[in-house]
Design an enzyme around this catalytic site. Structure first.
Site, PDB file in Angstrom:
ATOM      1  N   GLU A 107       0.377  -1.873  -0.827  1.00 57.32           N
ATOM      2  CA  GLU A 107       0.425  -3.308  -0.552  1.00 57.32           C
ATOM      3  C   GLU A 107      -0.931  -3.983  -0.711  1.00 57.32           C
ATOM      4  O   GLU A 107      -1.012  -5.122  -1.195  1.00 57.32           O
ATOM      5  CB  GLU A 107       0.977  -3.547   0.855  1.00 57.32           C
ATOM      6  CG  GLU A 107       2.456  -3.276   1.011  1.00 57.32           C
ATOM      7  CD  GLU A 107       2.790  -1.809   1.220  1.00 57.32           C
ATOM      8  OE1 GLU A 107       3.979  -1.457   1.192  1.00 57.32           O
ATOM      9  OE2 GLU A 107       1.839  -1.011   1.408  1.00 57.32           O
ATOM     10  N   HIS A 119      10.453  -2.847   9.879  1.00 59.26           N
ATOM     11  CA  HIS A 119      11.147  -3.640   8.868  1.00 59.26           C
ATOM     12  C   HIS A 119      11.629  -4.967   9.454  1.00 59.26           C
ATOM     13  O   HIS A 119      12.294  -5.737   8.757  1.00 59.26           O
ATOM     14  CB  HIS A 119      12.372  -2.885   8.334  1.00 59.26           C
ATOM     15  CG  HIS A 119      12.058  -1.652   7.560  1.00 59.26           C
ATOM     16  ND1 HIS A 119      11.532  -0.518   8.138  1.00 59.26           N
ATOM     17  CD2 HIS A 119      12.198  -1.364   6.244  1.00 59.26           C
ATOM     18  CE1 HIS A 119      11.370   0.414   7.217  1.00 59.26           C
ATOM     19  NE2 HIS A 119      11.762  -0.072   6.053  1.00 59.26           N
TER      20      HIS A 119
END
Length: 327
Positions: free
Chosen positions: A60, A129
């Protein structure tokens, strides 16, 4: 006009802007051949090729860094982070580079990038998540934070975000990706950034919310109507910078305000709005501003997830408290 889900609206907006502007590129893990973890980029690589739809490694920080580099060199990258709980690895690039590029270069360079990520709970996913980090991103100078709540707003706001000359964090409510459909004309028309949307007019209480919680808040307004109360519902939509004037105008009409957010309570964005309404709209208030939020805990796993997230009953209880406050 076709009826589409929110995730399909994201796909339409990306395809529309990539057709209109050849400098728009999409990058992220699995965004190419797989079409993204939620299929928001499905079909784009077939239409625009692997040079404009880039599959990246699972990294990321690298994805965000690539987007910054592309943006300052004239491209308009739209980077996807698979879940917002993984976006923390991008913070160095977002704070130190994307958010400061215009300032650092005295306006010679801008950073027209969008960082998209699914956000929030309600899909029975693991806790990392299901994050709601909008307050953290909103605290970073130099970036916009946008959080749509419907297919229509997702389409129009994503177009506006891509066209913006500065970096935008675009949070997408995962729970609403396929929850309902709306008619959308794929005409490339953007919606205004930095503006609230009044979804329902009322006279008794102002309900302020954004993202996934818009769905429950509209349900609470329906429930309050059955009790004889008219609730005004405001979708903040752009959290940074946000449209305080529309919220204050609503509170001036209703005299009461309830802010709804699924994020943890302490230092959440609901606290920012509550403070601003109290600071600038005190003489309009007939009751203290109420907050209906998540809890100061990690998002629980599936069995307790519904206990964590605000629902219609909790929002109605907050509104009743504001309406019935007697000092």
């Amino acid at each position: 006009m076709p009826q589409v889900t929110l995730v399909e609206a994201i796909n339409l907006a990306l395809a529309s802007e990539m057709a209109r502007d050849e400098s728009v590129v999409v990058l992220g893990q699995d965004v190419g051949r797989d079409g993204g973890v939620f299929r928001s980029t499905l079909g784009l690589i077939d239409r625009y090729g692997a040079e404009r739809v880039l599959d990246t490694p699972l990294a990321e920080g690298m994805i965000a860094g690539m987007a910054v580099g592309m943006a300052v060199e004239g491209l308009k990258p739209v980077a996807e982070i698979q879940f917002s709980g993984f976006a923390y690895a991008t913070i160095d690039q977002i704070i130190n580079h994307a958010g400061r590029m215009r300032y650092r270069t005295r306006g010679r360079m801008t950073c027209p990038m969008v960082l998209r990520t699914p956000c929030g709970g309600g899909i029975h996913a693991p806790e990392h998540h299901s994050e709601s980090p909008e307050a953290m991103f909103a605290h970073i100078p130099g970036i916009r934070v946008v959080y749509p709540s419907s297919p229509r707003t997702a389409y129009g706001l994503l177009l506006a975000a891509i066209r913006d000359p500065d970096p935008v964090i675009f949070l997408e409510p995962t729970r609403l990706y396929r929850l309902f459909r709306e008619e959308i004309e794929d005409d490339g028309a953007a919606l205004p950034l930095d503006s609230c949307f009044t979804l329902r007019e009322g006279t008794d209480v102002t309900l302020v919310t954004w993202g996934g919680m818009v769905h429950e808040t509209l349900g609470a307004a329906d429930a309050l109507a059955e009790e004889g109360y008219a609730a005004e519902v405001i979708d903040v939509a752009t959290l940074k910078p946000y449209d305080l004037e529309t919220i204050l105008a609503s509170v001036a009409r209703t005299g009461r305000c309830v802010v709804v957010s699924e994020a943890p309570r302490t230092a959440g964005f609901a606290a920012e709005i509550a403070a601003a309404v109290s600071e600038h709209g005190l003489l309009s208030l007939m009751a203290p501003v109420q907050r209906v939020t998540g809890y100061d805990t990690v998002m629980p796993l599936a069995r307790l997830e519904k206990r964590y997230m605000p629902d219609v009953a909790r929002i109605v209880a907050g509104a009743r408290k504001a309406i019935g406050w007697a000092g």
